[in-house]
Design a protein around this motif. Structure first.
Motif, PDB file in Angstrom:
ATOM      1  N   PRO A   1       0.785  -1.235   0.000  1.00 19.56           N
ATOM      2  CA  PRO A   1       0.000   0.000   0.000  1.00 19.56           C
ATOM      3  C   PRO A   1       0.819   1.289   0.000  1.00 19.56           C
ATOM      4  O   PRO A   1       0.283   2.361  -0.270  1.00 19.56           O
ATOM      5  N   ASN A   2       2.123   1.212   0.301  1.00 13.98           N
ATOM      6  CA  ASN A   2       2.916   2.426   0.474  1.00 13.98           C
ATOM      7  C   ASN A   2       3.802   2.718  -0.730  1.00 13.98           C
ATOM      8  O   ASN A   2       4.344   1.810  -1.356  1.00 13.98           O
ATOM      9  N   TYR A   3       3.955   4.010  -1.032  1.00  6.94           N
ATOM     10  CA  TYR A   3       4.846   4.404  -2.117  1.00  6.94           C
ATOM     11  C   TYR A   3       6.292   4.389  -1.618  1.00  6.94           C
ATOM     12  O   TYR A   3       6.626   5.014  -0.613  1.00  6.94           O
ATOM     13  N   ASP A   4       7.121   3.651  -2.350  1.00  2.00           N
ATOM     14  CA  ASP A   4       8.544   3.603  -2.032  1.00  2.00           C
ATOM     15  C   ASP A   4       9.312   3.519  -3.342  1.00  2.00           C
ATOM     16  O   ASP A   4       8.746   3.727  -4.423  1.00  2.00           O
ATOM     17  N   GLU A   5      10.585   3.237  -3.277  1.00  2.00           N
ATOM     18  CA  GLU A   5      11.417   3.240  -4.475  1.00  2.00           C
ATOM     19  C   GLU A   5      11.056   2.131  -5.461  1.00  2.00           C
ATOM     20  O   GLU A   5      11.481   2.161  -6.616  1.00  2.00           O
ATOM     21  N   TYR A   6      10.273   1.148  -5.006  1.00  2.00           N
ATOM     22  CA  TYR A   6       9.899   0.039  -5.885  1.00  2.00           C
ATOM     23  C   TYR A   6       8.516   0.219  -6.514  1.00  2.00           C
ATOM     24  O   TYR A   6       8.153  -0.520  -7.421  1.00  2.00           O
ATOM     25  N   MET A   7       7.745   1.193  -6.023  1.00  2.00           N
ATOM     26  CA  MET A   7       6.372   1.340  -6.497  1.00  2.00           C
ATOM     27  C   MET A   7       6.305   1.719  -7.977  1.00  2.00           C
ATOM     28  O   MET A   7       5.367   1.342  -8.678  1.00  2.00           O
ATOM     29  N   ALA A   8       7.300   2.449  -8.476  1.00  2.00           N
ATOM     30  CA  ALA A   8       7.280   2.863  -9.879  1.00  2.00           C
ATOM     31  C   ALA A   8       7.206   1.656 -10.805  1.00  2.00           C
ATOM     32  O   ALA A   8       6.445   1.650 -11.775  1.00  2.00           O
ATOM     33  N   ASP A   9       7.988   0.624 -10.513  1.00  2.00           N
ATOM     34  CA  ASP A   9       7.968  -0.580 -11.344  1.00  2.00           C
ATOM     35  C   ASP A   9       6.589  -1.228 -11.324  1.00  2.00           C
ATOM     36  O   ASP A   9       6.102  -1.720 -12.345  1.00  2.00           O
ATOM     37  N   VAL A  10       5.960  -1.220 -10.154  1.00  4.91           N
ATOM     38  CA  VAL A  10       4.626  -1.810 -10.005  1.00  4.91           C
ATOM     39  C   VAL A  10       3.607  -1.016 -10.817  1.00  4.91           C
ATOM     40  O   VAL A  10       2.809  -1.584 -11.580  1.00  4.91           O
ATOM     41  N   GLU A  11       3.642   0.304 -10.686  1.00  4.36           N
ATOM     42  CA  GLU A  11       2.659   1.142 -11.365  1.00  4.36           C
ATOM     43  C   GLU A  11       2.865   1.159 -12.877  1.00  4.36           C
ATOM     44  O   GLU A  11       1.899   1.183 -13.648  1.00  4.36           O
ATOM     45  N   VAL A  12       4.116   1.118 -13.312  1.00  2.00           N
ATOM     46  CA  VAL A  12       4.413   1.051 -14.751  1.00  2.00           C
ATOM     47  C   VAL A  12       3.872  -0.239 -15.345  1.00  2.00           C
ATOM     48  O   VAL A  12       3.245  -0.238 -16.414  1.00  2.00           O
ATOM     49  N   ARG A  13       4.103  -1.345 -14.653  1.00  2.00           N
ATOM     50  CA  ARG A  13       3.638  -2.638 -15.163  1.00  2.00           C
ATOM     51  C   ARG A  13       2.119  -2.667 -15.274  1.00  2.00           C
ATOM     52  O   ARG A  13       1.556  -3.162 -16.255  1.00  2.00           O
ATOM     53  N   ALA A  14       1.437  -2.099 -14.281  1.00  2.00           N
ATOM     54  CA  ALA A  14      -0.022  -2.047 -14.314  1.00  2.00           C
ATOM     55  C   ALA A  14      -0.506  -1.192 -15.486  1.00  2.00           C
ATOM     56  O   ALA A  14      -1.424  -1.580 -16.221  1.00  2.00           O
ATOM     57  N   ALA A  15       0.112  -0.031 -15.676  1.00  2.00           N
ATOM     58  CA  ALA A  15      -0.292   0.868 -16.765  1.00  2.00           C
ATOM     59  C   ALA A  15      -0.100   0.202 -18.123  1.00  2.00           C
ATOM     60  O   ALA A  15      -0.949   0.315 -19.016  1.00  2.00           O
ATOM     61  N   GLN A  16       1.008  -0.490 -18.289  1.00  2.00           N
ATOM     62  CA  GLN A  16       1.277  -1.161 -19.563  1.00  2.00           C
ATOM     63  C   GLN A  16       0.254  -2.261 -19.833  1.00  2.00           C
ATOM     64  O   GLN A  16      -0.225  -2.399 -20.968  1.00  2.00           O
ATOM     65  N   ASN A  17      -0.089  -3.023 -18.821  1.00  2.00           N
ATOM     66  CA  ASN A  17      -1.101  -4.067 -18.983  1.00  2.00           C
ATOM     67  C   ASN A  17      -2.439  -3.483 -19.420  1.00  2.00           C
ATOM     68  O   ASN A  17      -3.113  -4.006 -20.308  1.00  2.00           O
ATOM     69  N   VAL A  18      -2.821  -2.386 -18.775  1.00  2.00           N
ATOM     70  CA  VAL A  18      -4.126  -1.772 -19.050  1.00  2.00           C
ATOM     71  C   VAL A  18      -4.169  -1.191 -20.463  1.00  2.00           C
ATOM     72  O   VAL A  18      -5.133  -1.408 -21.203  1.00  2.00           O
ATOM     73  N   VAL A  19      -3.141  -0.456 -20.853  1.00  2.00           N
ATOM     74  CA  VAL A  19      -3.131   0.147 -22.193  1.00  2.00           C
ATOM     75  C   VAL A  19      -3.074  -0.929 -23.275  1.00  2.00           C
ATOM     76  O   VAL A  19      -3.746  -0.834 -24.305  1.00  2.00           O
ATOM     77  N   GLU A  20      -2.291  -1.964 -23.036  1.00  2.00           N
ATOM     78  CA  GLU A  20      -2.210  -3.061 -24.018  1.00  2.00           C
ATOM     79  C   GLU A  20      -3.563  -3.750 -24.156  1.00  2.00           C
ATOM     80  O   GLU A  20      -3.993  -4.084 -25.265  1.00  2.00           O
TER      81      GLU A  20
END
Length: 297
Positions: free
Chosen positions: A94-113
């Protein structure tokens, strides 16, 4: 109201994730306007939150859709002409940290694809943040106002551990790159800090709040305005690109004290210079305001 050529009753739209403040209120408003809505939840046990909000049972369908499960996204999008996408952190992270960007990028790519592979999708409204705009090394020396033409410097954010800015910038840039490559019609809403009832100092947007205030770029947005902005850019056929979305700026001592009291009401007393200082606004949302002139909620 929607443009004359826009037939709401023929539109089925998907709201992903519908469990947050924005998602839930978007579902309500879209149903009220006459849309058929596919509401997606990461936690399907929350589906009771939608009990009784649809005037007709066929107008609302609830899906369990994990942004990291491509097939569940495709299932939720089936038959939809539009998607309202806002990222909600995974329940186990649930918390934003240095690893969250990878998580959010992967989610965005899945959704747009998934949108690219769904023939019925005509437009995607992608919720991003003002933190994908305001952070840059030269922000204090820039002459013009910041607006949606500007991008946050990810390296600057990493240097000062502004993880919300890192995550939102990388996810939005990744979504734009894939949308352009796949021919997906996408617009983004770069929202200010959402003034929700449960807002606290722990919100990741608040990291760097003092610097945003001093720079004249600390912007906030009320939930009804944010919902209206999303629907407006979806319904207006002329909408394009990014839209910086806010309806208030924290740029006086008065504003700052009121916000601080909302966040930590028990720990503040009134200051003697309350309301006296003023910081010049250096951020603009003219593009969105122009689009919303004729919009009727």
């Amino acid at each position: 109201m929607a443009p004359p050529s826009f037939d709401i009753t023929s539109h089925t739209v998907c709201v992903m994730d519908a469990s947050g403040h924005l998602g839930f209120n978007l579902v309500q408003r879209l149903l009220h306007r006459g849309y058929t809505v596919h509401a997606t939840l990461q936690n399907y046990d929350e589906q009771h939150m939608f009990d009784g909000i649809a005037s007709h049972p066929d107008k609302l369908k609830v899906f369990r859709s994990d942004p990291f499960d491509y097939h569940s996204i495709v299932d939720a999008l089936r038959g939809c002409s539009g998607l309202f996408y806002t990222f909600e952190p995974p329940l186990d992270q649930p918390n934003y940290d240095e690893y969250m960007a990878d998580v959010e990028v992967r989610a965005a790519q899945n959704v747009v694809e998934a949108c690219a592979q769904t023939e019925t999708i005509e437009k995607v409204v992608f919720t991003s943040s003002a933190t994908a705009i305001v952070w840059r090394e030269d922000r204090k020396s820039m002459e013009p106002d910041l607006d949606e033409r500007h991008w946050t410097d990810v390296n600057f954010c990493r240097k000062f551990k502004l993880w919300h800015g890192v995550s939102k910038t990388m996810a939005e840039k990744s979504a734009w790159a894939l949308a352009m490559d796949r021919g997906v019609n996408m617009v983004s809403i770069n929202a200010g800090l959402l003034m929700a009832d449960d807002l606290s100092l722990k919100h990741p947007y608040m990291r760097g709040a003092a610097e945003m205030y001093e720079d004249g770029v600390f912007v906030t947005v009320d939930l009804p305005f944010l919902v209206d902005a999303h629907i407006c850019v979806y319904e207006d056929v002329s909408s394009y690109g990014r839209y910086l979305c806010f309806n208030h700026i924290i740029n006086t001592h008065d504003d700052a004290v009121q916000l601080a009291r909302k966040l930590t009401p028990s720990s503040l007393s009134q200051s003697d210079d309350y309301g006296k200082s003023f910081i010049e606004q250096r951020i603009s949302n003219k593009k969105l305001n122009k689009l919303m002139v004729d919009f009727e909620a």
